[in-house]
Design an enzyme around this catalytic site. Structure first.
Site: not given
Ligand SMILES: NC(=O)c1ccc[n+]([C@@H]2O[C@H](COP(=O)([O-])OP(=O)(O)OC[C@H]3O[C@@H](n4cnc5c(N)ncnc54)[C@H](OP(=O)(O)O)[C@@H]3O)[C@@H](O)[C@H]2O)c1
Length: 247
Positions: A12-13, A16-18, A134, A147
């Site tokens: 997941g790179g 967003g965070i990745g 989270s 979640y």
């Molecule tokens: N943002 C927040 O407020 C928050 C708070 C707490 C925890 N988190 C956690 O932080 C992590 C990153 O989330 P983010 O906020 O950066 O959201 P994001 O911008 O939606 O990024 C999510 C990342 O995960 C990948 N991903 C999702 N489903 C996948 C799958 N089935 N297989 C492979 N890759 C997948 C996405 O790739 P694709 O786009 O290619 O699917 C993307 O690289 C997650 O685990 C999320 O639960 C986020």
């Protein structure tokens, strides 16, 4: 240059965070492999960072196995594994369907577990694993049961792995973000809804704003680095004080 000549794999790179973490790892000398589902953003991120980009759905165990096979062929071994891929979704208890439950758990818990299992033969002894959790896992946020259960599950897995991997000196830690300004909460939302959610989140965070992906990523790099050599099994809240200041 804490990651000079280190092989860093980010599941997941491509967003967003990745992606923020990928940029910081790259700036500190890492050689990167990134996974994601979206071919376009994956190709863009891999191009920008001279990384190996592997399209892989973490909900699919065969995909994770194939991704690790490709990473093994290209990089040889893994020094840092950042398990970050995740999906969100809110629903009140009576509206939760089996499909909704499985959609979230197949990625955030089952997918994360099996991706780590498939990666472990490649992770070098003395390496580091960081998993994105989270603060939702320990917050009583209405509508967040599915979640929260998945993230609490992966937290439990991380603690067990930290203990099981002691003989290999592989440290396993979690970073648990609070509200962070990424696409995860914006998908399928109108501009008005997004603005409303931003206000709500900012009010809920003691520091008074959402976090940035880079702020979360910096904690990931710390835990992945030798600076954290005596830290194992922690869940680090990067949340502007949401958990610790509201106990
Ligand atoms: N943002 C927040 O407020 C928050 C708070 C707490 C925890 N988190 C956690 O932080 C992590 C990153 O989330 P983010 O906020 O950066 O959201 P994001 O911008 O939606 O990024 C999510 C990342 O995960 C990948 N991903 C999702 N489903 C996948 C799958 N089935 N297989 C492979 N890759 C997948 C996405 O790739 P694709 O786009 O290619 O699917 C993307 O690289 C997650 O685990 C999320 O639960 C986020």
């Amino acid at each position: 240059m804490r990651f000079k000549d280190k092989n860093v794999v980010i599941l997941g790179g491509n967003a967003g965070i990745g992606l923020a973490a990928a940029r910081l790892f790259k700036a500190e000398g890492a050689k990167l492999a990134l996974t994601g589902r979206n071919a376009e953003s994956l190709a863009q991120a891999a191009g920008e960072l001279s990384a190996l980009g592997i399209r892989s759905n973490m909900a699919n165990i065969a995909d994770s196995e194939a991704a690790m096979h490709a990473i093994g062929n290209a990089l040889g071994g893994i020094d840092v594994l950042f398990v970050n891929a995740g999906v969100g979704g809110f629903a009140p208890v009576m509206e939760i369907t089996e499909a909704f439950w499985d959609g979230i758990h197949s990625v955030n818990l089952k997918g994360a577990f099996f991706a780590i299992q498939k990666a472990l033969p490649l992770v070098r002894d003395g390496g580091a694993i960081v998993i994105t959790g989270s603060i939702g896992s320990i917050s009583a946020l209405p509508g967040n049961a599915v979640y929260a259960a998945a993230k609490a599950g992966v937290r439990a897995v991380a603690r067990i792995l930290a203990a099981e991997l002691l003989p290999r000196r592989i440290r396993v830690n979690m970073v648990s973000p609070g509200p962070t300004d990424t696409e995860i909460f914006k998908r399928d939302a109108s501009a008005e809804d997004i603005a409303g959610m931003r206000r709500l989140f900012a009010d809920a965070v003691p520091i008074g704003r959402m976090g940035t992906p880079e702020e979360v990523a910096r904690a990931v790099l710390f835990l992945a680095s030798e600076e954290a050599s005596f830290i194992n099994g922690v869940d680090l809240y990067v949340d502007g004080g949401c958990i610790e200041l509201k106990r």
